[in-house]
Design an enzyme around this catalytic site. Structure first.
Site, PDB file in Angstrom:
ATOM      1  N   LYS A 185       0.873  -1.186   0.000  1.00 31.86           N
ATOM      2  CA  LYS A 185       0.000   0.000   0.000  1.00 31.86           C
ATOM      3  C   LYS A 185       0.900   1.222   0.000  1.00 31.86           C
ATOM      4  CE  LYS A 185      -2.073   2.831   2.308  1.00 31.86           C
ATOM      5  NZ  LYS A 185      -1.851   4.293   2.127  1.00 31.86           N
ATOM      6  N   GLU A 259       8.858  -0.240  11.494  1.00 27.57           N
ATOM      7  CA  GLU A 259       9.921   0.771  11.531  1.00 27.57           C
ATOM      8  C   GLU A 259       9.204   2.090  11.773  1.00 27.57           C
ATOM      9  OE1 GLU A 259      11.979   3.511  11.059  1.00 27.57           O
ATOM     10  OE2 GLU A 259      12.343   3.138   8.922  1.00 27.57           O
ATOM     11  N   CYS A 294      12.716   9.647  10.266  1.00 25.01           N
ATOM     12  CA  CYS A 294      12.591   9.069  11.615  1.00 25.01           C
ATOM     13  C   CYS A 294      13.961   8.979  12.285  1.00 25.01           C
ATOM     14  CB  CYS A 294      11.907   7.717  11.566  1.00 25.01           C
ATOM     15  SG  CYS A 294      12.241   6.817  10.082  1.00 25.01           S
ATOM     16  N   GLU A 396       8.045  13.804  18.452  1.00 29.11           N
ATOM     17  CA  GLU A 396       8.658  13.779  17.123  1.00 29.11           C
ATOM     18  C   GLU A 396       7.980  14.858  16.267  1.00 29.11           C
ATOM     19  OE1 GLU A 396       7.927  10.406  14.493  1.00 29.11           O
ATOM     20  OE2 GLU A 396      10.014  10.492  13.863  1.00 29.11           O
TER      21      GLU A 396
HETATM   22  P1  ADP Z   1       3.002   9.653   8.363  1.00 29.10           P
HETATM   23  O1  ADP Z   1       2.387  10.480   9.435  1.00 29.10           O
HETATM   24  O2  ADP Z   1       4.462   9.654   8.309  1.00 29.10           O
HETATM   25  O3  ADP Z   1       2.285   9.740   7.029  1.00 29.10           O
HETATM   26  P2  ADP Z   1       1.477   7.384   8.922  1.00 29.10           P
HETATM   27  O4  ADP Z   1       1.809   6.354   9.919  1.00 29.10           O
HETATM   28  O5  ADP Z   1       0.269   8.219   9.122  1.00 29.10           O
HETATM   29  O6  ADP Z   1       2.787   8.200   8.823  1.00 29.10           O
HETATM   30  O7  ADP Z   1       1.375   6.745   7.469  1.00 29.10           O
HETATM   31  C1  ADP Z   1       2.229   5.758   7.001  1.00 29.10           C
HETATM   32  C2  ADP Z   1       1.428   4.809   6.136  1.00 29.10           C
HETATM   33  O8  ADP Z   1       0.426   4.199   6.940  1.00 29.10           O
HETATM   34  C3  ADP Z   1       0.681   5.463   4.962  1.00 29.10           C
HETATM   35  O9  ADP Z   1       0.735   4.628   3.833  1.00 29.10           O
HETATM   36  C4  ADP Z   1      -0.727   5.566   5.490  1.00 29.10           C
HETATM   37  O10 ADP Z   1      -1.695   5.581   4.468  1.00 29.10           O
HETATM   38  C5  ADP Z   1      -0.829   4.304   6.309  1.00 29.10           C
HETATM   39  N1  ADP Z   1      -1.883   4.314   7.330  1.00 29.10           N
HETATM   40  C6  ADP Z   1      -2.419   5.382   7.966  1.00 29.10           C
HETATM   41  N2  ADP Z   1      -3.399   4.990   8.806  1.00 29.10           N
HETATM   42  C7  ADP Z   1      -3.486   3.642   8.707  1.00 29.10           C
HETATM   43  C8  ADP Z   1      -4.296   2.643   9.339  1.00 29.10           C
HETATM   44  N3  ADP Z   1      -5.219   2.959  10.225  1.00 29.10           N
HETATM   45  N4  ADP Z   1      -4.064   1.350   9.012  1.00 29.10           N
HETATM   46  C9  ADP Z   1      -3.110   1.008   8.125  1.00 29.10           C
HETATM   47  N5  ADP Z   1      -2.340   1.902   7.482  1.00 29.10           N
HETATM   48  C10 ADP Z   1      -2.508   3.202   7.765  1.00 29.10           C
END
Ligand code: ADP
Length: 496
Positions: A185, A259, A294, A396
């Site tokens: 994804k 990670e 990170c 962070e």
């Molecule tokens: P950042 O804030 O660095 O974007 P996130 O953790 O929000 O980090 O996003 C990292 C990835 O996780 C993205 O591909 C995002 O679409 C996905 N993501 C966000 N929310 C969810 C969720 N509830 N379940 C699975 N994947 C998610």
């Protein structure tokens, strides 16, 4: 940056599709996500807003492709990866431009190195295919007991936007090398580079081995985490979402690699009040990636004897970084990924300005007019404070806001460095090797660097401790531990 739109409203906008079962498709998506250039807020392209049904189709395709892919001799799988590396390498400029445009990362300092690093990752893992070896266990002459490294099955991978192509390749290359199939994804803010890489991969891979879905986290990402056909989850992103992925994995006892975030310390000793250390601190803080990393060394522990002098030098150098259009070859530092992150970073700066005891040493809020106000440009900023437990020193920020904290006693510096729930990286700066190693060993982190601040290379096991994550990436052990199952076979040789 991503915004939702109807798919066919803007006819002139380039539209990219998802990769499911070897075909390029919109799948079930009835809406599109518009990807914006963070440097000028203009649309670049749209991608499908992938749904749970698309995830299901992709997982089924990956499941169907698995038995044949796992039987491809490892060396042949490796050869495919190195051929992918050759094509990426030959077209690295194309990829660098896509990365710079969609992430806002400067082409010179970040996007081009990321594109080159991506080719290197495919090449590195391609060469490791023959290392998927087992062991024999000495139970005596009457028994042969050995282990096999078998693939796990369908891997569900979720990646973020900050180094999307490199981080995506760090899942694709080792997972496929080990014989797994994959549903990845992409991040909604930056899906174009990894789709470009997937197009190259697909020229060499059987259908269904690699599937890439675009879409939002709580929709497509959550559906992937929860899918019963996924046998392993590999996630890079925030600690908050990492916990959700781990929770979903726990429902089915699926192994998970995470990670996650960091708030990494840089400890500078009094003998390190030198220009090369100042450059190293800038590199460790990842200012030229707007500190959207990170691994950023975002807490600077400076010895009291050099505190003011070092900060003056740092202010002078940081102010020389050229901020602007990510595609301009003169630019050192590009734009923050999207409006939400940009506002969040500005919020931290505003908080710092109001904080009793904190002094702004350079930077501050971004300019409200002029060329920089056209994109999400933040400026390198530093607050000095005696305390280590105020908001900017604890959370962070994922933006170019550094905090400096004074220390005099080594044990106190180490105690403060470890006073965090994160544990990804750490940096130590001194020419005294005894002190350097003592401190490196005492820092609670997965990776400590001494007298250098730059990034990681293939071969080094990368990953965190505490809430920075579980598992390692980037290395042979990372591939073996994250993407294979160790099976034991024991044979009685003494049968009549
Ligand atoms: P950042 O804030 O660095 O974007 P996130 O953790 O929000 O980090 O996003 C990292 C990835 O996780 C993205 O591909 C995002 O679409 C996905 N993501 C966000 N929310 C969810 C969720 N509830 N379940 C699975 N994947 C998610």
């Amino acid at each position: 940056m991503a915004v939702t739109s109807k798919p066919s409203t803007s006819t002139s906008l380039r539209h990219e599709t998802m990769l499911i079962d070897g075909a390029w498709t919109d799948g079930n998506a009835r809406e599109a996500i518009t990807v914006l250039n963070p440097g000028n807020r203009k649309p670049i392209a749209s991608v499908p807003r992938g749904t749970a049904e698309d995830i299901d189709t992709a997982v089924k395709a990956a499941t169907a492709a698995f038995p044949a892919w796992m039987r491809v001799p490892p060396r042949d799988r490796g050869r495919i990866l190195t051929r992918i590396a050759d094509v990426i390498e030959a077209r690295v400029e194309e990829l660098a431009k896509i990365i710079a445009e969609e992430t806002g990362n400067a082409i010179k300092t970040q996007a081009r190195p990321e594109a080159k690093g991506t080719a290197e990752i495919f090449r590195y893992f391609g060469g490791l295919a023959s290392e998927l070896k087992g062991e024999t266990i000495p139970f005596g002459e009457h028994v042969l007991s050995y282990t096999r490294r078998e693939p796990i099955g369908v891997v569900g991978a979720i990646i973020p936007w900050n180094a999307p192509v490199l981080l995506g390749s760090l899942k694709i290359a080792p997972a496929l090398c080990a014989g797994n199939t994959l549903v990845l994804k992409a991040a909604e803010d930056a899906p174009l580079g990894i789709l470009w890489v997937a197009r190259i991969c697909q020229e060499f891979l059987p259908k269904g081995v690699l599937n890439v879905i675009t879409g939002y986290g709580p929709e497509a990402g959550a559906a992937l985490s929860a899918h019963p056909g996924v046998r392993k989850l590999s996630f890079t992103g925030s600690t908050e979402v990492g916990k959700l992925v781990m929770k979903a994995a726990s429902e089915r006892i699926v192994p998970v690699s995470l990670e996650l975030g960091g708030k990494s310390p840089s400890i500078v000793y009094p003998d390190a009040n030198e220009d090369w250390v100042v450059d190293g601190i800038i590199a460790a803080m990842r200012f030229t990636r707007q500190s959207q990393s990170c691994t950023a060394g975002s807490r600077l522990f400076l010895h009291a004897d050099i505190f003011d002098d070092f900060l003056n030098k740092l202010a002078a150098k940081a102010s020389k970084l050229k901020i602007g259009n990510p595609l301009d070859e003169e630019t050192d530092m590009g734009a923050i990924i999207n409006e939400k992150q940009f506002r969040k970073v500005c919020g931290y700066v505003e908080d710092g300005l109001k904080q009793p005891g904190a002094t702004l040493r350079f930077g501050g809020l971004p300019p409200k007019d002029g060329p920089l106000s056209e994109g999400f440009f933040a400026i390198p900023t530093l607050f000095a404070h005696d305390a280590n437990d105020w908001r900017l020193a604890k959370e962070e920020i994922f933006g170019p806001v550094l905090v400096a904290i004074k220390w005099t006693d080594e044990q106190e510096a180490i105690r403060m460095a470890n006073q965090t729930h994160y544990g990804l990286a750490g940096y130590v700066w001194t020419k005294d090797i005894g002190r350097a190693l003592r401190t490196a060993h005492a820092i609670e982190a997965g990776w400590v660097q001494i007298n250098q601040g730059l990034g990681q290379s293939p071969g080094h096991s990368y990953g965190g401790v505490k809430q920075s994550g579980i598992g390692r990436e980037f290395s042979l052990e990372g591939m073996l531990d994250s993407f294979t199952i160790k099976k034991n076979v024991t044979i009685n040789l003494a049968t009549p």
